[in-house]
Design a protein around this motif. Structure first.
Motif, short mmCIF file in Angstrom:
data_model
loop_
_atom_site.label_atom_id
_atom_site.label_comp_id
_atom_site.label_asym_id
_atom_site.label_seq_id
_atom_site.Cartn_x
_atom_site.Cartn_y
_atom_site.Cartn_z
N ILE A 179 -6.93 -0.06 -0.67
CA ILE A 179 -5.86 -0.99 -1.03
C ILE A 179 -5.23 -1.59 0.22
O ILE A 179 -4.86 -2.76 0.24
N GLN A 180 -5.17 -0.80 1.32
CA GLN A 180 -4.64 -1.35 2.57
C GLN A 180 -5.50 -2.51 3.07
O GLN A 180 -4.98 -3.53 3.51
N ARG A 187 -4.69 1.01 23.29
CA ARG A 187 -5.44 2.25 23.46
C ARG A 187 -6.72 2.23 22.61
O ARG A 187 -7.76 2.71 23.02
N ARG A 188 -6.61 1.65 21.44
CA ARG A 188 -7.75 1.62 20.51
C ARG A 188 -8.92 0.78 21.02
O ARG A 188 -10.07 1.01 20.69
N SER A 246 -11.63 6.10 12.52
CA SER A 246 -11.80 6.52 11.13
C SER A 246 -12.35 5.34 10.33
O SER A 246 -12.42 4.21 10.83
N ARG A 302 1.94 12.15 6.60
CA ARG A 302 1.74 10.87 5.90
C ARG A 302 2.75 10.70 4.78
O ARG A 302 2.75 9.66 4.11
N GLU A 304 1.76 5.35 10.90
CA GLU A 304 0.31 5.35 11.03
C GLU A 304 -0.10 6.59 11.78
O GLU A 304 0.57 7.01 12.72
N LEU A 305 -1.16 7.18 11.37
CA LEU A 305 -1.69 8.32 12.11
C LEU A 305 -2.65 7.77 13.15
O LEU A 305 -3.51 6.99 12.84
N SER A 306 -2.41 8.15 14.35
CA SER A 306 -3.39 7.66 15.33
C SER A 306 -3.89 8.78 16.19
O SER A 306 -3.43 9.88 16.12
N VAL A 352 -7.08 3.89 1.34
CA VAL A 352 -7.41 2.99 2.44
C VAL A 352 -7.88 1.65 1.89
O VAL A 352 -7.57 0.58 2.43
N LEU A 355 -5.09 -5.64 0.88
CA LEU A 355 -3.84 -6.33 1.16
C LEU A 355 -3.91 -7.05 2.50
O LEU A 355 -3.43 -8.18 2.64
N PRO A 407 -2.57 0.20 14.88
CA PRO A 407 -1.49 0.74 15.70
C PRO A 407 -1.99 1.13 17.09
O PRO A 407 -3.17 1.44 17.26
N MET A 439 -9.98 2.37 9.97
CA MET A 439 -9.75 1.75 11.27
C MET A 439 -10.95 0.94 11.71
O MET A 439 -10.81 -0.16 12.24
N ALA A 468 0.85 -1.19 0.00
CA ALA A 468 0.00 0.00 0.00
C ALA A 468 0.89 1.24 0.00
O ALA A 468 1.85 1.31 0.75
N LEU A 526 0.28 4.30 0.99
CA LEU A 526 0.17 5.13 2.19
C LEU A 526 -0.43 4.30 3.30
O LEU A 526 -1.23 3.41 3.07
N ALA A 527 -0.04 4.62 4.53
CA ALA A 527 -0.67 3.96 5.66
C ALA A 527 -1.69 4.90 6.28
O ALA A 527 -1.62 6.11 6.07
N GLY A 528 -2.61 4.36 7.02
CA GLY A 528 -3.57 5.20 7.74
C GLY A 528 -4.62 5.83 6.85
O GLY A 528 -4.62 5.66 5.64
N ASP A 529 -5.52 6.57 7.48
CA ASP A 529 -6.62 7.22 6.77
C ASP A 529 -6.27 8.68 6.54
O ASP A 529 -5.40 9.22 7.20
N PRO A 530 -6.99 9.33 5.61
CA PRO A 530 -6.81 10.78 5.52
C PRO A 530 -7.24 11.40 6.84
O PRO A 530 -8.28 11.02 7.37
#
Lengths: 362, 336
Positions: free
Chosen positions: B203-204, B158-159, B168, A315, A360-362, B201, B207, B154, B171, A294, A296-300
């Protein structure tokens, strides 16, 4: 090529024909410094107001007769931009110039007149039609409001129905719920055309349609554009469709323009790492070359708390220290190609080293 | 793990899912919708099958039948559905409850709607584990943490304490996959899980599903309308139209050498950069109304090769090569 002078429906009309004024070199629509923030929590007692930076300083021109594609992910401000152009939302600041006339200003063009010349088609074909009006009435409504006689307006509606591929004697008296999604979207297109606009804003107009119907509607849009000498603003998240239909493409990220340029130049050699990621995130159509990583990781991120410096820097796989400090302005990076990235040169020539692996954006 | 392997071993070569002659009708006082009209399907262990089709093609209904999620009173079911050697349509409620989650689990298009908004994600996963496996709440939470790490969320600990609205889109889809995997199902059913997600997102998640399928050796049935997504995820593709499977084969065969006129039409009508300035070869007309399905081939009214036979009789499947077959009277017309 441009037949704007003619009344393109070829019939007597009491609605003033839209006229080309500045010639081809003058942009049909110029947008400068467009801002729209939505306040979601008011300020008070040392607390700053929480605001969504939906559109945060956008400048662009739409040239006459072109199709400008706008792409970006959810929350990038592409739909808000469209609504601001139509004044369905009031911008916080910014200037709109329609063929040389400032919109809504003294000595400029009135909002009402601008809305006649700019029409919009939305994603949800059912929600955008009045369920209690027949198809014919829906299409004739606009011209009537703008002063066309009832019989004339209906005649125009029938002619347009025919043109979008719905036989008038079969469909004119039907109601929206009696039509399929593709047919309803054709009605929406006919209704938009009824006012003889010069600019059509298509906000995800084909996204909700089935693939086999999508192609029909795209063909129709291409035909109508040629016939009426229209200019399109085509908003979509589908990069394949945008590439097919657009002459130029604008990529938005978190309320700002990340990159803008001629379609092929931009797809072949994207200068912004975000554009590059978007393009490589497209599912492959080659069974032997599936995507393995992928981009990019994470969401916008949400557009409430913007990061410091370049909005994409948290990102970005090729960000350097400078990216986290200052927001780069939109600057030219090729012929008719501009981007807001400090590392554009390197990204374009594939020389940018991946410095940070995606966090990753958290 | 070893224990389950021993139990499964004797039936290893048997397909995990076997559907034959499945028909689904929805009855209401004024009309009957023929949603699925004779579907035959087999799924091997460890295989990813994609059902590709447009809205109203019966793809989601077929998927839901595999877990018997359709409203019992209004639905008429015919045919056989067996999953892991058990007859799903004949299962009593009690067994069905154990079957759902342990043998088969499902993920949906809108992850937000799959979670209860007033409990944290961790509580909801722990509850599922407690309920199905009879462990303590503490063990359930430990398993939830394990699952969150499995789906690569990640700062997982905490999540777990987050409420659904705090996550999101990407997530929460990961969290839903974790929930579906909580009882180690053999079969994962995915109903357009990436359609509502942004491109980067999507494609993530694709995968991730591919990796999980390999790691856990699951079988997956994936439903989508997007050919690109089907190409990325599947081993095999089944194309549905008007409640029937019209063509099926390995992913390479369907994408590179489609033979059914509908599949061909779908491939040719895709907008892409290379076709710029040319007209798209759109399929004329619109998908059939499932309440008034044509008597012959459902695609015949839109098909460029249709002859009289097509309008009269429903075509049977013709093998093209190996496992690649298509249900069409006019296959000789679509030879490459």
């Amino acid at each position: 090529m441009m037949k704007l002078e003619q009344n393109s429906l070829g019939m007597a009309s009491t609605v003033l024909p839209s006229r080309d004024r500045g010639g081809l070199a003058q942009p049909l629509l110029s947008v400068r410094g467009l801002h729209k923030h939505f306040i979601i929590q008011k300020s008070g007692f040392g607390q700053q107001a929480k605001r969504v930076h939906a559109v945060d300083g956008v400048d662009f021109d739409v040239m006459k007769g072109e199709t400008l594609g706008i792409v970006g992910e959810s929350g990038c401000g592409k739909s808000t931009t469209a609504r601001l152009l139509m004044r369905l939302l009031t911008p916080d600041s910014g200037e709109l110039v329609f063929d040389g006339d400032t919109v809504g200003a003294r000595g400029g063009i009135s909002l009402r007149e601008m809305r006649r010349q700019v029409q919009m088609v939305f994603q949800n074909s059912y929600a955008s039609l009045n369920p209690r009006m027949s198809i014919e009435d829906s299409i004739a409504f606009g011209p009537e409001v703008h002063g066309l006689k009832r019989t004339e307006a209906r005649k125009r509606a029938r002619k347009l129905l025919d043109q979008v591929g719905l036989a008038p004697n079969l469909y004119a008296n039907r109601y929206p719920h009696e039509l399929s999604g593709g047919q309803r979207q054709r009605v929406n297109i006919a209704r938009a055309l009824a006012l003889e606009p010069r600019l059509m804003i298509l906000d995800e107009a084909v996204s909700a349609l089935d693939k086999s119907v999508e192609a029909q509607v795209l063909n129709l849009l291409v035909d109508l554009k040629q016939e009426y000498g229209l200019t399109y603003l085509f908003i979509s998240h589908d990069l394949n469709v945008v590439r097919y239909i657009s002459d130029r493409v604008m990529v938005m990220y978190l309320g700002k323009v990340a990159e803008m340029g001629d379609t092929e130049a931009l797809y072949e050699a994207p200068a912004h790492p975000y554009t590059k990621a978007l393009i490589s995130a497209m599912p492959s159509m080659d069974p032997n070359q599936r995507t393995s990583k992928a981009p990019l990781a994470g969401d916008p991120p949400n557009p409430i708390d913007l990061p410091q410096g370049c909005r994409f820097s948290p990102r970005c796989p090729v960000a350097i220290d400078a990216c986290h400090i200052e927001e780069p302005p939109l600057a030219p990076c090729g012929e008719k190609h501009s981007t807001a990235c400090l590392r554009a040169e390197a990204v374009m020539h594939d020389r940018a080293q991946v410095i940070a692996t995606n966090q990753e954006l958290s | 793990m070893n224990q389950t392997a021993e139990i499964v071993a004797p039936q290893q070569d048997q397909p995990l899912v076997q559907v034959s002659g499945l028909e689904v009708r929805f009855k209401s006082p004024d009309r009957t919708v023929h949603a699925v009209n004779g579907v035959d399907l087999t799924l091997k262990r460890g295989e990813i099958l994609t059902i590709l089709g447009e809205s109203g093609s019966g793809k989601s209904v077929t998927l839901r039948t595999l877990m018997r999620l359709l409203p019992e009173r209004r639905t008429q079911l015919k045919g056989q559905v067996s999953v892991d050697g058990r007859d799903v349509l004949a299962m009593p409620q009690r067994e069905l409850r154990r079957f759902r989650g342990r043998t088969a689990a499902m993920i949906f298009q809108e992850p937000m709607l799959a979670f209860d908004p007033v409990f944290t994600i961790g509580q909801q996963i722990a509850e599922t584990v407690c309920r199905h496996e009879g462990v303590s709440h503490k063990e359930g939470l430990a398993r939830a943490l394990e699952l969150f790490e499995l789906v690569r969320i990640p700062s997982a600990r905490r999540r777990l304490a987050n409420y659904p609205h705090e996550l999101s889109g990407g997530m929460s889809q990961r969290a839903m996959i974790a929930l579906a995997l909580s009882c180690r199902p053999r079969l994962l059913l995915a109903d357009e899980p990436t359609t509502a997600l942004d491109a980067t997102v999507q494609i993530q998640i694709l995968l991730l599903l591919r990796e999980l399928q390999r790691e856990l050796d699951m079988s997956v049935i994936f439903v989508t309308h997007d050919m690109g997504v089907a190409n990325e995820i599947s081993d095999r593709i089944a194309v549905m139209y008007g409640g029937r499977i019209v063509e099926t084969g390995k992913v390479g065969e369907i994408i590179a050498q489609p033979r059914h006129p509908y599949t061909l039409g779908l491939m040719n009508s895709r907008a892409s950069g290379e076709l710029k300035g040319q007209r798209l070869e759109a399929i004329p007309g619109s998908p059939p109304d499932l309440a008034t399905l044509p008597s012959g081939c459902a695609f015949a009214p839109r098909c460029p090769y249709a002859i009289d036979t097509c309008h009269d009789s429903v075509p049977i499947a013709h093998t093209i090569e190996g496992q690649h077959w298509a249900a069409c009277h006019r296959l000789e017309q679509t030879q490459p």
